[in-house]
Design a protein around this motif. Sequence first.
Motif, PDB file in Angstrom:
ATOM      1  N   THR A  87       0.819  -1.210   0.000  1.00 56.35           N
ATOM      2  CA  THR A  87       0.000   0.000   0.000  1.00 56.35           C
ATOM      3  C   THR A  87       0.856   1.265   0.000  1.00 56.35           C
ATOM      4  N   ASP A  88       1.961   1.245   0.720  1.00 52.40           N
ATOM      5  CA  ASP A  88       2.825   2.428   0.808  1.00 52.40           C
ATOM      6  C   ASP A  88       3.631   2.666  -0.459  1.00 52.40           C
ATOM      7  N   THR A  89       4.056   1.599  -1.108  1.00 52.57           N
ATOM      8  CA  THR A  89       4.943   1.743  -2.260  1.00 52.57           C
ATOM      9  C   THR A  89       4.210   1.697  -3.606  1.00 52.57           C
ATOM     10  N   ALA A  90       2.962   1.240  -3.600  1.00 55.86           N
ATOM     11  CA  ALA A  90       2.211   1.089  -4.849  1.00 55.86           C
ATOM     12  C   ALA A  90       2.030   2.410  -5.612  1.00 55.86           C
ATOM     13  N   PRO A  91       1.719   3.541  -4.952  1.00 52.84           N
ATOM     14  CA  PRO A  91       1.534   4.779  -5.725  1.00 52.84           C
ATOM     15  C   PRO A  91       2.778   5.203  -6.508  1.00 52.84           C
ATOM     16  N   GLY A  92       3.947   5.090  -5.905  1.00 55.50           N
ATOM     17  CA  GLY A  92       5.176   5.440  -6.608  1.00 55.50           C
ATOM     18  C   GLY A  92       5.454   4.488  -7.755  1.00 55.50           C
ATOM     19  N   PHE A  93       5.177   3.195  -7.541  1.00 54.93           N
ATOM     20  CA  PHE A  93       5.378   2.210  -8.588  1.00 54.93           C
ATOM     21  C   PHE A  93       4.388   2.443  -9.730  1.00 54.93           C
ATOM     22  N   GLU A  94       3.168   2.823  -9.377  1.00 52.68           N
ATOM     23  CA  GLU A  94       2.165   3.127 -10.404  1.00 52.68           C
ATOM     24  C   GLU A  94       2.631   4.295 -11.268  1.00 52.68           C
ATOM     25  N   ALA A  95       3.234   5.298 -10.658  1.00 52.55           N
ATOM     26  CA  ALA A  95       3.760   6.442 -11.413  1.00 52.55           C
ATOM     27  C   ALA A  95       4.885   6.007 -12.352  1.00 52.55           C
ATOM     28  N   THR A  96       5.752   5.113 -11.879  1.00 49.47           N
ATOM     29  CA  THR A  96       6.831   4.587 -12.724  1.00 49.47           C
ATOM     30  C   THR A  96       6.253   3.877 -13.941  1.00 49.47           C
ATOM     31  N   LEU A  97       5.244   3.036 -13.716  1.00 51.50           N
ATOM     32  CA  LEU A  97       4.630   2.309 -14.827  1.00 51.50           C
ATOM     33  C   LEU A  97       3.872   3.240 -15.766  1.00 51.50           C
ATOM     34  N   ALA A  98       3.230   4.258 -15.215  1.00 43.47           N
ATOM     35  CA  ALA A  98       2.501   5.221 -16.059  1.00 43.47           C
ATOM     36  C   ALA A  98       3.464   5.922 -17.012  1.00 43.47           C
ATOM     37  N   THR A  99       4.644   6.268 -16.519  1.00 41.63           N
ATOM     38  CA  THR A  99       5.662   6.895 -17.368  1.00 41.63           C
ATOM     39  C   THR A  99       6.117   5.922 -18.455  1.00 41.63           C
ATOM     40  N   ALA A 100       6.329   4.666 -18.080  1.00 40.68           N
ATOM     41  CA  ALA A 100       6.744   3.654 -19.051  1.00 40.68           C
ATOM     42  C   ALA A 100       5.685   3.473 -20.138  1.00 40.68           C
ATOM     43  N   ILE A 101       4.423   3.484 -19.744  1.00 38.11           N
ATOM     44  CA  ILE A 101       3.333   3.330 -20.709  1.00 38.11           C
ATOM     45  C   ILE A 101       3.292   4.546 -21.632  1.00 38.11           C
ATOM     46  N   ALA A 102       3.415   5.740 -21.061  1.00 38.88           N
ATOM     47  CA  ALA A 102       3.393   6.972 -21.856  1.00 38.88           C
ATOM     48  C   ALA A 102       4.581   7.060 -22.808  1.00 38.88           C
ATOM     49  N   ASP A 103       5.707   6.467 -22.420  1.00 39.70           N
ATOM     50  CA  ASP A 103       6.911   6.506 -23.261  1.00 39.70           C
ATOM     51  C   ASP A 103       6.819   5.582 -24.471  1.00 39.70           C
ATOM     52  N   GLY A 104       5.798   4.742 -24.520  1.00 39.71           N
ATOM     53  CA  GLY A 104       5.536   3.944 -25.711  1.00 39.71           C
ATOM     54  C   GLY A 104       6.318   2.662 -25.875  1.00 39.71           C
ATOM     55  N   TRP A 105       6.884   2.129 -24.802  1.00 42.64           N
ATOM     56  CA  TRP A 105       7.613   0.862 -24.897  1.00 42.64           C
ATOM     57  C   TRP A 105       6.677  -0.228 -25.387  1.00 42.64           C
ATOM     58  N   GLN A 106       7.150  -1.072 -26.296  1.00 43.78           N
ATOM     59  CA  GLN A 106       6.340  -2.175 -26.810  1.00 43.78           C
ATOM     60  C   GLN A 106       6.111  -3.225 -25.724  1.00 43.78           C
ATOM     61  N   MET A 107       7.141  -3.465 -24.906  1.00 42.00           N
ATOM     62  CA  MET A 107       7.000  -4.388 -23.790  1.00 42.00           C
ATOM     63  C   MET A 107       7.638  -3.793 -22.548  1.00 42.00           C
ATOM     64  N   VAL A 108       6.917  -3.912 -21.434  1.00 44.33           N
ATOM     65  CA  VAL A 108       7.450  -3.558 -20.132  1.00 44.33           C
ATOM     66  C   VAL A 108       7.593  -4.874 -19.376  1.00 44.33           C
TER      67      VAL A 108
END
Length: 127
Positions: free
Chosen positions: A26-47
Amino acid sequence: MNLDTQLHEDKDKSLLRVSMIGGLNTDTAPGFEATLATAIADGWQMVLLDMKALDYVSSAGLRVIFKAAKQLKSAGRSLAVANRQPQIEKVFEILQALPDMAVFSNDAELDEYLDAMQAKVRDLGSH
């Protein structure tokens, strides 16, 4: 519990490897979600989530992972996981075995169950 992430880019393969170190809760999920959101926005074909050093995952962490997988899939891209530790593997096995109906009355009950299962697997591995 902390979660550190290290990003490794392979532009030739359009692959972003996200190494996860620590616990996803619960404490670390928001920061990890932000990391993944950036990865998704950056257009990587696979994360690729490298879970070699991930010690723990809670329901909040699972929600972030499944949300990212859904977003990537809808964009025609993909999310993959690798190197799951036994206790993390157990959580994924449990989720695959659950029926489509709600089994737990709330997140706290689900987390308590996941905590117990991960602790049990860790204890078995240490003997």
